[in-house]
Design a protein around this motif. Structure first.
Motif, PDB file in Angstrom:
ATOM      1  N   VAL A  15      -4.152   8.910   1.164  1.00 42.88           N
ATOM      2  CA  VAL A  15      -3.659  10.066   1.914  1.00 42.88           C
ATOM      3  C   VAL A  15      -3.724   9.738   3.399  1.00 42.88           C
ATOM      4  N   ASP A  16      -2.578   9.806   4.058  1.00 40.49           N
ATOM      5  CA  ASP A  16      -2.472   9.496   5.486  1.00 40.49           C
ATOM      6  C   ASP A  16      -2.006  10.742   6.231  1.00 40.49           C
ATOM      7  N   PRO A  17      -2.914  11.448   6.912  1.00 36.53           N
ATOM      8  CA  PRO A  17      -2.533  12.692   7.590  1.00 36.53           C
ATOM      9  C   PRO A  17      -1.491  12.500   8.688  1.00 36.53           C
ATOM     10  N   ARG A  18      -1.346  11.267   9.192  1.00 38.67           N
ATOM     11  CA  ARG A  18      -0.357  11.001  10.251  1.00 38.67           C
ATOM     12  C   ARG A  18       1.034  10.743   9.695  1.00 38.67           C
ATOM     13  N   LEU A  19       1.155  10.625   8.384  1.00 44.10           N
ATOM     14  CA  LEU A  19       2.443  10.277   7.790  1.00 44.10           C
ATOM     15  C   LEU A  19       3.355  11.497   7.758  1.00 44.10           C
ATOM     16  N   VAL A  20       4.351  11.501   8.607  1.00 48.69           N
ATOM     17  CA  VAL A  20       5.357  12.565   8.626  1.00 48.69           C
ATOM     18  C   VAL A  20       6.724  11.899   8.645  1.00 48.69           C
ATOM     19  N   ARG A  21       7.735  12.646   8.304  1.00 43.38           N
ATOM     20  CA  ARG A  21       9.100  12.145   8.377  1.00 43.38           C
ATOM     21  C   ARG A  21       9.770  12.760   9.591  1.00 43.38           C
ATOM     22  N   GLY A  22      10.602  11.988  10.266  1.00 46.47           N
ATOM     23  CA  GLY A  22      11.202  12.452  11.509  1.00 46.47           C
ATOM     24  C   GLY A  22      12.376  13.388  11.347  1.00 46.47           C
ATOM     25  N   ARG A  60       0.849  -1.183   0.000  1.00 44.77           N
ATOM     26  CA  ARG A  60       0.000   0.000   0.000  1.00 44.77           C
ATOM     27  C   ARG A  60       0.889   1.239   0.000  1.00 44.77           C
ATOM     28  N   LEU A  61       0.515   2.223  -0.792  1.00 44.71           N
ATOM     29  CA  LEU A  61       1.246   3.487  -0.844  1.00 44.71           C
ATOM     30  C   LEU A  61       0.502   4.528  -0.014  1.00 44.71           C
ATOM     31  N   LEU A  62       1.153   5.014   1.037  1.00 39.71           N
ATOM     32  CA  LEU A  62       0.616   6.098   1.851  1.00 39.71           C
ATOM     33  C   LEU A  62       1.321   7.393   1.448  1.00 39.71           C
ATOM     34  N   ILE A  63       0.581   8.484   1.407  1.00 42.19           N
ATOM     35  CA  ILE A  63       1.160   9.747   0.955  1.00 42.19           C
ATOM     36  C   ILE A  63       0.573  10.897   1.762  1.00 42.19           C
ATOM     37  N   LEU A 119       5.820  17.091  15.622  1.00 43.39           N
ATOM     38  CA  LEU A 119       5.466  16.211  14.505  1.00 43.39           C
ATOM     39  C   LEU A 119       5.810  14.758  14.790  1.00 43.39           C
ATOM     40  N   ARG A 120       6.812  14.518  15.626  1.00 37.97           N
ATOM     41  CA  ARG A 120       7.203  13.153  15.934  1.00 37.97           C
ATOM     42  C   ARG A 120       6.085  12.388  16.633  1.00 37.97           C
ATOM     43  N   VAL A 121       5.224  13.100  17.341  1.00 39.09           N
ATOM     44  CA  VAL A 121       4.122  12.430  18.029  1.00 39.09           C
ATOM     45  C   VAL A 121       3.191  11.770  17.019  1.00 39.09           C
ATOM     46  N   LEU A 122       3.034  12.402  15.848  1.00 36.05           N
ATOM     47  CA  LEU A 122       2.183  11.822  14.808  1.00 36.05           C
ATOM     48  C   LEU A 122       2.752  10.500  14.296  1.00 36.05           C
ATOM     49  N   ASP A 123       4.060  10.361  14.379  1.00 40.82           N
ATOM     50  CA  ASP A 123       4.734   9.173  13.858  1.00 40.82           C
ATOM     51  C   ASP A 123       4.859   8.071  14.909  1.00 40.82           C
ATOM     52  N   CYS A 124       4.458   8.367  16.138  1.00 43.97           N
ATOM     53  CA  CYS A 124       4.581   7.389  17.221  1.00 43.97           C
ATOM     54  C   CYS A 124       3.635   6.213  16.967  1.00 43.97           C
ATOM     55  N   LYS A 125       4.130   5.003  17.169  1.00 41.48           N
ATOM     56  CA  LYS A 125       3.337   3.798  16.918  1.00 41.48           C
ATOM     57  C   LYS A 125       2.670   3.254  18.179  1.00 41.48           C
ATOM     58  N   LYS A 126       2.816   3.949  19.305  1.00 43.39           N
ATOM     59  CA  LYS A 126       2.206   3.470  20.542  1.00 43.39           C
ATOM     60  C   LYS A 126       0.734   3.868  20.585  1.00 43.39           C
ATOM     61  N   GLU A 127      -0.066   2.988  21.152  1.00 43.28           N
ATOM     62  CA  GLU A 127      -1.516   3.154  21.132  1.00 43.28           C
ATOM     63  C   GLU A 127      -1.967   4.480  21.737  1.00 43.28           C
ATOM     64  N   ALA A 128      -1.326   4.909  22.818  1.00 39.03           N
ATOM     65  CA  ALA A 128      -1.733   6.146  23.480  1.00 39.03           C
ATOM     66  C   ALA A 128      -1.621   7.337  22.544  1.00 39.03           C
ATOM     67  N   CYS A 129      -0.474   7.447  21.840  1.00 34.53           N
ATOM     68  CA  CYS A 129      -0.272   8.574  20.932  1.00 34.53           C
ATOM     69  C   CYS A 129      -1.175   8.466  19.699  1.00 34.53           C
ATOM     70  N   ILE A 130      -1.397   7.267  19.236  1.00 36.96           N
ATOM     71  CA  ILE A 130      -2.288   7.076  18.086  1.00 36.96           C
ATOM     72  C   ILE A 130      -3.700   7.553  18.432  1.00 36.96           C
ATOM     73  N   LYS A 131      -4.147   7.204  19.632  1.00 36.57           N
ATOM     74  CA  LYS A 131      -5.491   7.590  20.060  1.00 36.57           C
ATOM     75  C   LYS A 131      -5.602   9.103  20.192  1.00 36.57           C
ATOM     76  N   VAL A 132      -4.608   9.736  20.810  1.00 32.44           N
ATOM     77  CA  VAL A 132      -4.647  11.191  21.010  1.00 32.44           C
ATOM     78  C   VAL A 132      -4.623  11.930  19.677  1.00 32.44           C
ATOM     79  N   THR A 133      -3.720  11.541  18.797  1.00 33.12           N
ATOM     80  CA  THR A 133      -3.534  12.286  17.542  1.00 33.12           C
ATOM     81  C   THR A 133      -4.605  11.999  16.507  1.00 33.12           C
ATOM     82  N   SER A 134      -5.441  10.999  16.752  1.00 32.67           N
ATOM     83  CA  SER A 134      -6.511  10.726  15.788  1.00 32.67           C
ATOM     84  C   SER A 134      -7.471  11.899  15.664  1.00 32.67           C
TER      85      SER A 134
END
Length: 426
Positions: free
Chosen positions: A253-260, A162-165, A205-220
């Motif tokens: 389009v993935d709004p959470r996709l950022v580069r660190g 899958r291509l995310l952009i 911006l790094r918080v958006l890239d975090c793979k932990k459930e807590a950060c994913i839930k907050v940034t959604s």
């Protein structure tokens, strides 16, 4: 007498690559080189270590790579260097130093070094293939770089991708977005993961890239950068999406996709291998960087590129159940010699010069021992030269992949062996 020492092993987090696995690596790199060539790229090779500033200026001192993962050392001249943690910064440094004609399109294969917990497909020394284009901000180039990446993955057999952009904006729109994101994170900081609860201010911006459930839930529910692009960034992004659609390349389009890393602007993308089925399922990604050249002492020049980890790509192939070799590296012929005569060495060199992959046994082994080696070599043909053949100026040819030796074994004049073998291998 010196004390015995246990055998040395490769350092933790590194690995050796031997045949037959190395044939997969060889094939993958060959396919990537051919893919890059078709898109107009040329090979660039840079040092494995650089002045530490090459990476700190580009990656940012707040980046996780700089703070936790980069190998930094001081040489005997008290110069501070770092082992390359990624491919882009070194290529851009080379661009700034040598000033090639733009647009400059370069591809690379390189080891990269990061001190992190070793796991499948993630090593402290790993290998990357990648490309960079410097000297143009045309969104068509973004499309071509992504298309090259996609076509390469298909060429090595990967289909479950899958291509995310996303767009990371630029210096006009991103600062205002970071303000909005910071305000949101401050209101929700106690809900973040343990790490980002304390460090989110260094790089929100790094918080958006975090793979932990807590950060994913907050940034959604956090503000999305894609909704706050300036007019120019929106037009650029729309052009990229339109170009991908025209090529039939599906993207999400993935709004959470950022580069660190600090140097990224506008287009950012990532290819996900669903076959890997875990958090470490990205097989490659990259994006646009329009300030890195300036950060490294050159003029402000637009750039875009991507990198892919070789180990991760091979894991993805395995996860998809792909076992077909990427390159054929089996021997054509194995010469069995019980005479030790120089005429056999001349014969072997003639076969090799004609493009016939040929090997032999050494150390004057018996006929039986040499036949075992020949069979294990995977060669199609065995070429036997004993005293009788040598005296007659002939070679006995045996097809090792046939059970009927009577039908597949014959003697041929040495003068005709190259042409005969070539004909049999067709």
């Amino acid at each position: 007498m010196s004390e015995s020492h246990p055998p040395f092993r490769a350092p933790v987090g590194t690995h050796d690559v031997l045949a037959p696995e190395s044939a997969l690596w060889e094939g993958l790199v060959a396919i990537f080189a051919e893919s890059a060539y078709r898109y107009g790229f040329s090979l660039v090779m840079t040092p494995v270590f650089e002045d530490v500033g090459v990476f700190t200026r580009g990656l940012g001192e707040a980046s996780e790579v700089f703070q936790k993962e980069m190998y930094v050392f001081e040489d005997r001249g008290e110069r501070r260097y770092a082992l390359r943690p990624e491919g882009t910064a070194s290529v851009v440094r080379a661009f700034v130093q040598h000033k090639p004609t733009t647009p400059w399109k370069a591809w690379y294969i390189t080891p990269a070094f990061r001190y992190e917990r070793p796991q499948a497909g993630r090593y402290r020394q790993h290998y990357q293939v990648g490309v960079e284009v410097l000297g143009t901000d045309d969104p068509t180039v973004d499309v071509e770089v992504i298309a090259l990446c996609s076509s390469f993955y298909w060429a090595i057999g990967l289909t479950r991708l899958r291509l995310l952009i996303n767009s990371m904006g630029d210096e006009e729109c991103r600062p205002r977005y970071i303000e909005l994101l910071s305000e949101y994170l401050e209101d929700h900081q106690m809900e973040l993961c343990d790490e980002h609860r304390e460090l989110w201010r260094q790089n929100p911006l790094r918080v958006l890239d975090c793979k932990k459930e807590a950060c994913i839930k907050v940034t959604s529910e956090a503000p999305k950068l894609i909704d706050h692009l300036c007019e120019n960034c929106r037009a650029h992004f729309d052009k990229v999406i339109g170009g991908l659609n025209a090529l039939g390349i599906e993207s999400v389009v993935d709004p959470r996709l950022v580069r660190g890393f600090d140097y990224y602007t506008r287009t950012t993308f990532e290819f996900i291998a669903d076959s890997l089925g875990n958090a470490q399922n990205a097989v490659g990604g990259g994006g646009r960087y329009d300030k890195l050249s300036e950060e490294l002492g050159g003029k402000a020049v637009s750039g875009i590129g991507f990198g892919s980890g070789v180990e991760r790509l091979l894991l993805a192939r395995e996860a998809e159940g792909i076992h077909a070799p990427l390159v054929n590296r089996t021997l054509d012929a194995f010469v069995i010699d019980t005479t030790g005569d120089d005429a056999v060495t001349v014969l072997i060199e003639a076969l090799r010069s004609a493009g016939i992959a040929t090997d032999r046994a050494y150390d004057q082994r018996s006929m039986k021992a040499q036949m075992k080696v020949a069979d294990k070599s995977g060669a199609r043909l065995a070429l036997l030269v004993g005293p009788e053949e040598l005296l007659a100026g002939e070679v006995t040819i045996r097809d090792l992949r046939s059970q009927d030796f009577e039908q597949t074994q014959r003697r041929v004049a040495q003068s005709e062996i190259v042409s005969t073998v070539a004909q049999l291998l067709k």
